[in-house]
Design an enzyme around this catalytic site. Sequence first.
Site, short mmCIF file in Angstrom:
data_model
loop_
_atom_site.label_atom_id
_atom_site.label_comp_id
_atom_site.label_asym_id
_atom_site.label_seq_id
_atom_site.Cartn_x
_atom_site.Cartn_y
_atom_site.Cartn_z
N ASP A 1 -1.58 -0.49 6.03
CA ASP A 1 -1.78 0.21 7.31
C ASP A 1 -3.28 0.37 7.61
O ASP A 1 -3.62 0.99 8.62
CB ASP A 1 -1.14 1.60 7.29
CG ASP A 1 -1.92 2.57 6.43
OD1 ASP A 1 -2.31 2.18 5.31
OD2 ASP A 1 -2.17 3.69 6.88
N ASP B 1 0.88 -1.16 0.00
CA ASP B 1 0.00 0.00 0.00
C ASP B 1 0.92 1.22 0.00
O ASP B 1 2.11 1.11 0.37
CB ASP B 1 -0.87 -0.03 1.26
CG ASP B 1 -1.67 1.23 1.44
OD1 ASP B 1 -2.30 1.66 0.46
OD2 ASP B 1 -1.65 1.80 2.55
N ARG C 1 -11.50 8.57 -2.56
CA ARG C 1 -11.83 9.99 -2.26
C ARG C 1 -13.34 10.19 -2.12
O ARG C 1 -13.80 10.80 -1.16
CB ARG C 1 -11.28 10.85 -3.40
CG ARG C 1 -11.21 12.32 -3.05
CD ARG C 1 -10.65 13.10 -4.24
NE ARG C 1 -9.39 12.54 -4.73
CZ ARG C 1 -8.88 12.77 -5.95
NH1 ARG C 1 -9.50 13.58 -6.77
NH2 ARG C 1 -7.74 12.21 -6.32
N GLY D 1 -7.38 3.99 3.29
CA GLY D 1 -7.59 2.97 2.26
C GLY D 1 -8.87 3.15 1.46
O GLY D 1 -9.13 2.40 0.53
N SER E 1 -5.26 5.41 -4.11
CA SER E 1 -5.06 6.83 -4.42
C SER E 1 -4.86 7.10 -5.91
O SER E 1 -4.04 6.48 -6.57
CB SER E 1 -3.86 7.37 -3.66
OG SER E 1 -3.58 8.69 -4.08
N ASN F 1 -3.61 9.84 -6.76
CA ASN F 1 -2.39 10.65 -6.75
C ASN F 1 -1.11 9.81 -6.68
O ASN F 1 -0.02 10.35 -6.50
CB ASN F 1 -2.41 11.63 -5.57
CG ASN F 1 -3.46 12.70 -5.75
OD1 ASN F 1 -3.42 13.46 -6.72
ND2 ASN F 1 -4.44 12.75 -4.85
N ASP G 1 -0.05 5.08 0.90
CA ASP G 1 -0.28 6.03 2.00
C ASP G 1 -0.22 5.31 3.34
O ASP G 1 -1.00 4.40 3.59
CB ASP G 1 -1.66 6.67 1.86
CG ASP G 1 -1.78 7.57 0.64
OD1 ASP G 1 -1.09 8.59 0.58
OD2 ASP G 1 -2.57 7.24 -0.26
C1 G6P Z 1 -5.45 6.13 0.18
C2 G6P Z 1 -5.66 6.83 1.51
C3 G6P Z 1 -7.10 7.30 1.64
C4 G6P Z 1 -7.49 8.14 0.43
C5 G6P Z 1 -7.35 7.32 -0.83
C6 G6P Z 1 -7.68 8.11 -2.08
O1 G6P Z 1 -6.02 4.89 0.20
O2 G6P Z 1 -5.38 5.95 2.58
O3 G6P Z 1 -7.23 8.05 2.83
O4 G6P Z 1 -8.83 8.60 0.55
O5 G6P Z 1 -5.98 6.88 -0.92
O6 G6P Z 1 -6.70 9.10 -2.28
P1 G6P Z 1 -6.69 10.19 -3.43
O7 G6P Z 1 -5.25 10.64 -3.44
O8 G6P Z 1 -7.10 9.50 -4.70
O9 G6P Z 1 -7.64 11.24 -3.04
MG MG Z 2 -2.74 3.16 3.57
#
Ligand code: G6P
Ligand code: MG
Length: 220
Positions: free
Chosen positions: A170, A9, A49, A46, A116, A118, A11
């Site tokens: 995590d 993972d 968004r 996890g 994510s 991003n 983040d």
């Molecule tokens: C990860 C983080 C989440 C977040 C998700 C989407 O899984 O743990 O907290 O909401 O990514 O992230 P993004 O960067 O696409 O908004």
């Molecule tokens: Mg994570």
Amino acid sequence: MKISAVIFDLDGVIVSTDEFHYQAWKQISDQEKMYFNREINERLRGVSRMESLEIILSHSDKNYSEKDKQLLAQRKNEVYCALLNKLSPNDILPGVINLLLSLKARDIKIAIGSSSKNTPFILEQIGLAFSFNAIADGNSITNSKPDPEVFLLAAEKLGVAPEECVVIEDAQAGIDAAIAAGMKAVGVGTAASCVNAQLTLKDLSNLNIDQLIEVNEIRS
Ligand code: G6P
Ligand code: MG
């Protein structure tokens, strides 16, 4: 079962972006007068968004149209990306680089499995854009964790059977996703108290490959 790949993972495992997610959601919630705190933030680990926004909205009596929800999520992402601009290789979490190098030395493939969108930007910021054999992220999946889709996609991209993969996570949602994919799971950081993981650790500093091999030998 032999171990052919480790899926990370992003983040909270490779880099700690959790505080940035919190700050960005907090700023939008304050502007919109929506209730939000760190306890709610923990439930967003996890989670995609848009699903994160739905969780926040479930604690508020505000009603937004689908278009307004998209705009709110877009605003949150703009704040979040401005914070990501500060990321550098110094923000890589303890033990990560050593573990990646040892896995490569043992010919065990490495992949990212993250919700994510991003992911490419974050990997570039921390200097790991070209370090993984495969990347499965929020841009290429329909169902976010705890659905197994992102980890199954990572295994497919690697050309490896799911049973030969160990996931490092995590988030509770991520551990559940790994298990649903037929993989073994190692819980780190906030997932260190997760009962479903086959191994739990404070961070990756003391994790060695023999431990990962043992994890993959545990019978489900
Ligand atoms: C990860 C983080 C989440 C977040 C998700 C989407 O899984 O743990 O907290 O909401 O990514 O992230 P993004 O960067 O696409 O908004
Ligand atoms: Mg994570």
